[in-house]
Scaffold this motif. Structure first.
Motif, PDB file in Angstrom:
ATOM      1  N   GLN A 190     -11.442   2.811   7.066  1.00  0.00           N
ATOM      2  CA  GLN A 190     -11.897   2.830   5.677  1.00  0.00           C
ATOM      3  C   GLN A 190     -11.343   1.604   4.959  1.00  0.00           C
ATOM      4  N   GLU A 191     -12.045   1.190   3.898  1.00  0.00           N
ATOM      5  CA  GLU A 191     -11.575   0.002   3.173  1.00  0.00           C
ATOM      6  C   GLU A 191     -10.173   0.194   2.627  1.00  0.00           C
ATOM      7  N   GLU A 192      -9.836   1.417   2.240  1.00  0.00           N
ATOM      8  CA  GLU A 192      -8.498   1.662   1.688  1.00  0.00           C
ATOM      9  C   GLU A 192      -7.388   1.602   2.743  1.00  0.00           C
ATOM     10  N   ASP A 193      -7.761   1.442   4.005  1.00  0.00           N
ATOM     11  CA  ASP A 193      -6.752   1.272   5.051  1.00  0.00           C
ATOM     12  C   ASP A 193      -6.237  -0.161   5.115  1.00  0.00           C
ATOM     13  N   SER A 194      -6.874  -1.056   4.388  1.00  0.00           N
ATOM     14  CA  SER A 194      -6.436  -2.458   4.390  1.00  0.00           C
ATOM     15  C   SER A 194      -5.005  -2.537   3.870  1.00  0.00           C
ATOM     16  N   ALA A 195      -4.115  -3.061   4.684  1.00  0.00           N
ATOM     17  CA  ALA A 195      -2.685  -3.105   4.348  1.00  0.00           C
ATOM     18  C   ALA A 195      -1.948  -3.836   5.463  1.00  0.00           C
ATOM     19  N   MET A 196      -0.627  -3.949   5.269  1.00  0.00           N
ATOM     20  CA  MET A 196       0.251  -4.498   6.312  1.00  0.00           C
ATOM     21  C   MET A 196       0.873  -3.314   7.035  1.00  0.00           C
ATOM     22  N   TYR A 197       0.847  -3.329   8.354  1.00  0.00           N
ATOM     23  CA  TYR A 197       1.385  -2.237   9.153  1.00  0.00           C
ATOM     24  C   TYR A 197       2.538  -2.751  10.010  1.00  0.00           C
ATOM     25  N   TYR A 198       3.645  -2.020   9.972  1.00  0.00           N
ATOM     26  CA  TYR A 198       4.814  -2.377  10.757  1.00  0.00           C
ATOM     27  C   TYR A 198       5.154  -1.249  11.720  1.00  0.00           C
ATOM     28  N   CYS A 199       5.372  -1.617  12.950  1.00  0.00           N
ATOM     29  CA  CYS A 199       5.903  -0.698  13.937  1.00  0.00           C
ATOM     30  C   CYS A 199       7.423  -0.882  13.948  1.00  0.00           C
ATOM     31  N   PHE A 209      13.575   5.873   3.735  1.00  0.00           N
ATOM     32  CA  PHE A 209      12.653   5.711   2.617  1.00  0.00           C
ATOM     33  C   PHE A 209      13.052   4.447   1.873  1.00  0.00           C
ATOM     34  N   PHE A 210      12.066   3.606   1.587  1.00  0.00           N
ATOM     35  CA  PHE A 210      12.354   2.289   1.054  1.00  0.00           C
ATOM     36  C   PHE A 210      12.151   2.185  -0.446  1.00  0.00           C
ATOM     37  N   GLY A 211      12.945   1.310  -1.035  1.00  0.00           N
ATOM     38  CA  GLY A 211      12.781   0.947  -2.430  1.00  0.00           C
ATOM     39  C   GLY A 211      11.799  -0.200  -2.565  1.00  0.00           C
ATOM     40  N   PRO A 212      11.537  -0.619  -3.809  1.00  0.00           N
ATOM     41  CA  PRO A 212      10.554  -1.674  -4.043  1.00  0.00           C
ATOM     42  C   PRO A 212      11.074  -3.080  -3.750  1.00  0.00           C
ATOM     43  N   GLY A 213      12.376  -3.213  -3.635  1.00  0.00           N
ATOM     44  CA  GLY A 213      12.948  -4.509  -3.295  1.00  0.00           C
ATOM     45  C   GLY A 213      13.424  -5.321  -4.488  1.00  0.00           C
ATOM     46  N   GLU A 227      13.221   6.121  19.014  1.00  0.00           N
ATOM     47  CA  GLU A 227      12.418   6.895  18.077  1.00  0.00           C
ATOM     48  C   GLU A 227      11.540   5.893  17.344  1.00  0.00           C
ATOM     49  N   LEU A 228      10.249   6.098  17.381  1.00  0.00           N
ATOM     50  CA  LEU A 228       9.309   5.087  16.888  1.00  0.00           C
ATOM     51  C   LEU A 228       8.573   5.537  15.651  1.00  0.00           C
ATOM     52  N   PHE A 229       8.296   4.560  14.797  1.00  0.00           N
ATOM     53  CA  PHE A 229       7.655   4.808  13.513  1.00  0.00           C
ATOM     54  C   PHE A 229       6.561   3.776  13.267  1.00  0.00           C
ATOM     55  N   TRP A 230       5.621   4.155  12.441  1.00  0.00           N
ATOM     56  CA  TRP A 230       4.713   3.203  11.820  1.00  0.00           C
ATOM     57  C   TRP A 230       4.914   3.286  10.313  1.00  0.00           C
ATOM     58  N   TYR A 231       5.178   2.116   9.719  1.00  0.00           N
ATOM     59  CA  TYR A 231       5.277   1.992   8.269  1.00  0.00           C
ATOM     60  C   TYR A 231       4.080   1.196   7.778  1.00  0.00           C
ATOM     61  N   ARG A 279       5.475  -0.294  -2.270  1.00  0.00           N
ATOM     62  CA  ARG A 279       6.622  -0.363  -1.384  1.00  0.00           C
ATOM     63  C   ARG A 279       6.259   0.058   0.041  1.00  0.00           C
ATOM     64  N   LEU A 280       7.116  -0.305   0.945  1.00  0.00           N
ATOM     65  CA  LEU A 280       6.972   0.091   2.339  1.00  0.00           C
ATOM     66  C   LEU A 280       7.097   1.619   2.423  1.00  0.00           C
ATOM     67  N   GLN A 281       6.167   2.251   3.104  1.00  0.00           N
ATOM     68  CA  GLN A 281       6.236   3.703   3.214  1.00  0.00           C
ATOM     69  C   GLN A 281       5.930   4.147   4.633  1.00  0.00           C
ATOM     70  N   LEU A 282       6.543   5.254   4.997  1.00  0.00           N
ATOM     71  CA  LEU A 282       6.367   5.788   6.337  1.00  0.00           C
ATOM     72  C   LEU A 282       4.965   6.345   6.492  1.00  0.00           C
TER      73      LEU A 282
END
Lengths: 111, 112
Positions: A78-87, B102-106, A32-36, A43-46
């Motif tokens: 979009q500029e607001e897409d700038s972030a860190m992405y984790y699979c 769902f993650f916390g802030p750490g 089961e795969l996700f992008w965070y 914080r990290l969000q789905l």
């Protein structure tokens, strides 16, 4: 061993350009795969999961079992897409509760 | 709805000491997970607790341990701290063991 690979550490595009963040997985069974996503100082969000088949913030990702890939795409960045992405993958052949993350890709959208 | 909360935000310890990190899950969530995000190593799974029981642990030494309380909150303990334990420790919760997390802030742990 179960593994998730994101080959690019950094992806830099201009606003309005298409984006594709690559993700490959290696598993037996049905993952089961996700992008965070992690925006600056948040914080990290789905972002999305493959079973929901939703489009969130214009992003989509399709599971390709033949290529064992789950690439994240957006037609116009979009500029607001700038972030860190984790699979990430939740499970292979059994439920371990263990999310296996790729190393992450920093997306930089330039104006 | 309140998200996952963690305390403290920052923790500074010296080598050999013990650290205790705390996590409160989203209301109604019974599963709690702990991850370590160390520089250059990415996010590594540490522990999974569900209904008060340890269900799975990652490839970490026994000095990393924890527990889950009857109210589903959780504690991560790291004994005999080493310099390489310096990292961001993330807690996550889910409704069930196979559901999205769902993650916390750490908690940022620094070992001097």
């Amino acid at each position: 061993a179960q593994r998730v690979t994101q080959p690019e550490k950094l992806l830099s595009v201009f606003k309005g350009a298409p984006v594709e963040l690559k993700c490959n997985y290696s598993y037996s069974g049905s993952p089961e795969l996700f992008w965070y996503v992690q925006y600056s100082r948040q914080r990290l969000q789905l972002l999305l999961r493959h079973i929901s088949r939703e489009s969130i913030k214009g992003f989509t990702a399709d599971l390709n079992k033949g290529e064992t890939s789950f690439h994240l795409k957006k037609p116009f960045a979009q500029e607001e897409d700038s972030a860190m992405y984790y699979c990430a993958s939740l499970r292979g052949s059994s439920n371990t509760g263990k999310l296996i993350f790729g190393q992450g890709t920093t997306l930089q959208v330039k104006p | 709805e309140a998200g996952v909360t963690q305390s403290p935000t920052h923790l500074i310890k010296t080598r050999g000491q013990q650290a205790t990190l705390r996590c409160s899950p989203i209301s109604g969530h019974t599963s709690v997970y702990w991850y370590q995000q160390a520089l250059g190593l990415g996010l590594q799974f540490l522990l999974w607790y569900d209904e008060g029981e340890e269900r799975n642990r990652g490839n970490f030494p026994p000095r990393f341990s924890g527990r889950q309380f009857p109210n589903y909150s959780s504690e991560l303990n790291v004994n005999a701290l080493e310099l390489e334990d310096s990292a961001l420790y993330l807690c996550a919760s889910s409704l069930r063991g196979d559901d999205e997390q769902f993650f916390g802030p750490g908690t940022r742990l620094t070992v001097l």
